[in-house]
Design an enzyme around this catalytic site. Structure first.
Site, short mmCIF file in Angstrom:
data_model
loop_
_atom_site.label_atom_id
_atom_site.label_comp_id
_atom_site.label_asym_id
_atom_site.label_seq_id
_atom_site.Cartn_x
_atom_site.Cartn_y
_atom_site.Cartn_z
CG ASP A 77 -0.16 -0.12 2.54
OD1 ASP A 77 1.08 -0.22 2.50
OD2 ASP A 77 -0.81 -0.14 3.60
CG HIS B 286 5.87 -5.22 -2.12
ND1 HIS B 286 4.99 -4.55 -1.30
CD2 HIS B 286 5.94 -6.49 -1.64
CE1 HIS B 286 4.53 -5.38 -0.39
NE2 HIS B 286 5.09 -6.56 -0.56
CB CYS C 298 5.40 -2.43 1.71
SG CYS C 298 6.21 -1.64 0.31
#
Length: 375
Positions: free
Chosen positions: A177, A360, A180
């Site tokens: 989101d 990510h 992370c």
């Protein structure tokens, strides 16, 4: 008669005409009229009687032509339309459906062009949020082979993951989101402290780092009222680790209020570190941004992805070292590259390990660093 046109017969206009498919007919009582005429034959004609004999809405049958009623919804007529060119009649104009579809597409494209950069970013963030909300903030740990399943059709990634499994056996996913990195950093840090019950100095050092962060935030001109709630949630969660089980810690980080408060506090700490050391980091900013602008837009804002500058700031502010395993699609090598981020002072525990894939961060567990059985 149409609603929007003046009546051609003003004396005969009824305030609420009755509409029919072709004509509207006003009926009257013939018997009553005949009686009235007989009475008028025995009277002298006067202006009043003449006026009474004038035809009116209730005395004279009138056939009033009614124009076709048009509304904002067009009636569709396909009579005489060529195959593949069905027509839509709009107020007397006929537009082929295909042309109408093209006009709608052009209008949509024009509307999209007119969106501001902020609106486009908002839409993109909404899409990311919708996808991210399908996953927990922090998930259970899984065997590293689960990661390999995500890249079944990519041999380059599979080779890297197999080599990574020689030294790392498990991973833990965090929600993608935009927060992370901070969430993975915090969970890995708190988990390490919680499981090292035989090393209470790790717990003491962690608490001191959080307590010192309050002074750092004040030095960076943050108002106490603005960060106190986030600070207290982070400190209390860390203090309670001595009573936590692994399940308790996972529940805490899966709670929106607790988890996001810790993330927000770490964001503010990273921002405060950069603001109090502008001379070291401002030269790396782009587009003529000031450090205040950069921190406000990229560091303090929830949901904004982290850059290396944030990783450097947080490791130095919290006196914690981390190693980031960069898993990329580079086919020239089967090894995963590790990039270390070190604090200015000697770290008080082995480095946390994070797995980075483009955009990510997740948590990795090194086999030799599993203190008291990290799960």
């Amino acid at each position: 008669m149409g609603w929007g046109r003046p009546c051609q017969f003003p004396l005969f206009c009824h305030p609420f005409p009755v509409l029919h498919s072709a004509v509207s007919i006003l009926y009257f009582d013939n018997e009553a009229i005949e009686k009235k005429k007989k009475m008028q034959q025995h009277q002298e004609p006067t202006e009043a009687s003449v006026a009474q004999q004038m035809p009116g809405p209730a005395t004279v049958p009138v056939v009033v032509p009614v124009a076709p009623v048009t509304t904002t919804v067009a009636a569709v007529s396909n009579v005489g339309a060529a195959p593949g060119h069905e027509a839509t009649r709009l107020s007397g104009a006929t537009v082929p459906v295909q042309q109408q579809g093209q006009q709608q597409q052009q209008q949509l494209a024009q509307d999209e062009i007119q969106l501001s950069d902020e609106q486009i970013l908002t839409q993109m963030q909404a899409i990311k949020d919708e996808e991210a909300n399908a996953h927990p903030l922090v998930d259970n740990s899984v065997d590293l082979t689960e990661l390999e399943k995500e890249y079944e059709n990519n041999q380059s990634f599979k080779n890297k993951i197999k080599n990574l499994a020689d030294t790392h056996d498990r991973m833990r996913r965090s929600r993608g989101d935009g927060n992370c990195f901070y969430r993975a950093f915090a969970f890995a840090w708190f988990e390490r402290v919680m499981l090292a019950k035989s090393k209470p100095e790790l717990h003491a050092n962690a608490i001191k780092a959080i307590e010192d962060s309050k002074d750092l935030l004040l030095a960076a001109q943050f108002e106490l009222l603005a960060f106190e709630d986030f600070y207290l949630v982070t400190l209390e969660t860390l203090q309670n680790l001595v009573h936590f089980t692994p399940e308790d810690l996972l529940v805490a980080f899966q709670n929106d209020e607790t988890s996001n408060s810790i993330v927000m506090h770490l964001r503010l700490v990273a921002s405060a570190f950069l603001k109090t050391r502008q001379e070291d980091y401002a030269p790396f900013l782009e587009f003529g941004q000031t450090m205040e602008e950069f921190c406000s837009m990229h560091v303090e804002a929830m949901g904004r992805e982290s850059e290396e500058m944030m990783l450097i700031a947080l490791t130095k502010a919290m006196h914690i070292s981390i190693e980031v395993a960069y898993l990329s699609g580079n086919e020239s090598a089967d090894e995963v590259n590790f990039l270390p981020f070190l604090p200015d002072t000697a770290p008080y525990m082995p480095p946390l390990v994070l797995l980075y894939r483009p955009g990510h961060y997740d948590i990795l567990y090194r086999k030799s660093h599993c203190l008291e059985g990290v799960v």
